[in-house]
Motif scaffolding. Sequence first.
Motif, PDB file in Angstrom:
ATOM      1  N   GLY A 298      16.559-115.978  63.593  1.00  0.00           N
ATOM      2  CA  GLY A 298      15.513-115.297  62.826  1.00  0.00           C
ATOM      3  C   GLY A 298      14.570-114.462  63.658  1.00  0.00           C
TER       4      GLY A 298
ATOM      5  N   ALA B 184      19.596-123.056  62.719  1.00  0.00           N
ATOM      6  CA  ALA B 184      18.666-122.375  61.808  1.00  0.00           C
ATOM      7  C   ALA B 184      18.690-123.022  60.421  1.00  0.00           C
ATOM      8  N   ALA B 185      19.873-123.410  59.967  1.00  0.00           N
ATOM      9  CA  ALA B 185      19.995-124.043  58.653  1.00  0.00           C
ATOM     10  C   ALA B 185      19.305-125.404  58.624  1.00  0.00           C
TER      11      ALA B 185
ATOM     12  N   GLY C 292      12.121-127.285  55.956  1.00  0.00           N
ATOM     13  CA  GLY C 292      11.007-126.460  55.514  1.00  0.00           C
ATOM     14  C   GLY C 292      10.451-125.520  56.554  1.00  0.00           C
ATOM     15  N   ILE C 293      11.106-125.383  57.701  1.00  0.00           N
ATOM     16  CA  ILE C 293      10.644-124.470  58.756  1.00  0.00           C
ATOM     17  C   ILE C 293      11.400-123.158  58.596  1.00  0.00           C
ATOM     18  N   THR C 294      10.758-122.199  57.968  1.00  0.00           N
ATOM     19  CA  THR C 294      11.417-120.922  57.690  1.00  0.00           C
ATOM     20  C   THR C 294      11.261-119.925  58.832  1.00  0.00           C
ATOM     21  N   ASP C 295      10.244-120.096  59.665  1.00  0.00           N
ATOM     22  CA  ASP C 295      10.036-119.202  60.811  1.00  0.00           C
ATOM     23  C   ASP C 295      10.042-120.047  62.074  1.00  0.00           C
TER      24      ASP C 295
ATOM     25  N   GLN D  37      12.389-111.633  62.241  1.00  0.00           N
ATOM     26  CA  GLN D  37      11.224-111.969  61.426  1.00  0.00           C
ATOM     27  C   GLN D  37       9.939-111.947  62.235  1.00  0.00           C
TER      28      GLN D  37
ATOM     29  N   ALA E 199      15.636-124.864  58.415  1.00  0.00           N
ATOM     30  CA  ALA E 199      15.287-124.425  57.059  1.00  0.00           C
ATOM     31  C   ALA E 199      15.285-125.604  56.089  1.00  0.00           C
TER      32      ALA E 199
ATOM     33  N   SER F 292       6.688-121.226  64.456  1.00  0.00           N
ATOM     34  CA  SER F 292       6.459-122.670  64.573  1.00  0.00           C
ATOM     35  C   SER F 292       6.542-123.123  66.025  1.00  0.00           C
TER      36      SER F 292
END
Length: 417
Positions: free
Chosen positions: A119, A186-187, A193-196, A122, A190, A200
């Motif tokens: 990511g 990454a999955a 709940g850690i999208t970035d 982002q 996610a 983080s």
Amino acid sequence: MNKFIDFMEKHFIPVASKIGAQRHLVAIRDAFMVTMPLMILGALAVMINNLPISGFQNVMNSIFGADKWQAFGGSVWNGTFGILSVLIAFLIAYNLANHYGKDPLATGVVSVAAFFTLGAAQSGMNSTGLFVALIVGIVVAEIFTRLVGNDKLVIKMPDGVPPAVAKAFASLLPAMITISLFGLVAAIFAAFGITDIFASFYAAVQEPFMGLANTYGSALLLAFITPFLWFFGLHGANMIDPFMQTINAPAIEANVNAIAAGDAAPFIVNKPFFDVFVNMGGTGVTIGLIIAVYLVGRKNKPYMVVNNLSAAPGIFNINEPLLFGMPLVLNPIMFIPFILTPMVCVTTAYFATKYGLVPAATVMPPWVTPPVIGGILATKSMAGGILAAVNLVIAVLMYIPFVIMANVQEQKKLDAQ
């Protein structure tokens, strides 16, 4: 003193040499060396955009339009600091693969792909993603270089296929496996709940680490380690450079953003801080030694010969002629000032910055910028130049007694002949 040197040569130097040659640290150091010109350019562009001279700003606004002329500096920043983490992810993997004798270009490309899989687009392309880039570059190099050497993962092409195509297909499965592993990471993040990941990680690890490295104690330790290693003939600057660079770019960017927002710069300690206030003339503030020899060491012919040869490079912070010519390496007379002078200069610079006497360093001048001038450029103020000049005077005063001691020792040698 001789017993101390003998002990260090026996027990310390072998360990330090191994650390200095450790492949991952070397890969990180060399990666940042390649990006150094870009960081300097980006910092200079920001300096031009934010010169604290009202007349300059007014003239530029009247000629090109308010704020429009700053698009140049912003574009340069985007092309330098704005993609720094991407470059580091590529270069570290490239350097490690080169060390292993594998395909460095393919490894670097896979590393960049893995970096973006997490990511990076982002929020991680600039210095915010620097620590993650270091991890990705190392992990990709370790995984990919092992997989690419496995015959079971090679897709063999028929005879007559161009070598470049065959080489690409030989790396296909290792690349797919490596990048898929990072996609899985990454999955998993996610799912929690850690999208970035980059934001983080920056908040949880990188920012606290930068804060720890920003303390007076850490600055004092860095000022001690480099000349201490150099005293034993080890390139101290190269050995701690991987550590310095990981806090350098993020600290500069954080300072620039804070000042632009009207806040105080949060980070005192960074590479330009050391370059312009501590490493004047090179490690050990040796421009002070050069001046001290000219003031009180003219009768010491060996010192004067080396000093004359070292003066011109010393102005541009190159001090190898002094280190190995005088020498400073394993020189018991110069051990104390060579170690203590940088620590004293760090002390004056740190507290002068902390208490607002001098602005924090937000620009990274080229490391060959002469003393005092570098202080002005790094802080964008005359106060920075004055502080550098004060440290220069301190360095001269600290070296003078030891130059006098060297004169006495040299005279005894002449008398004994």
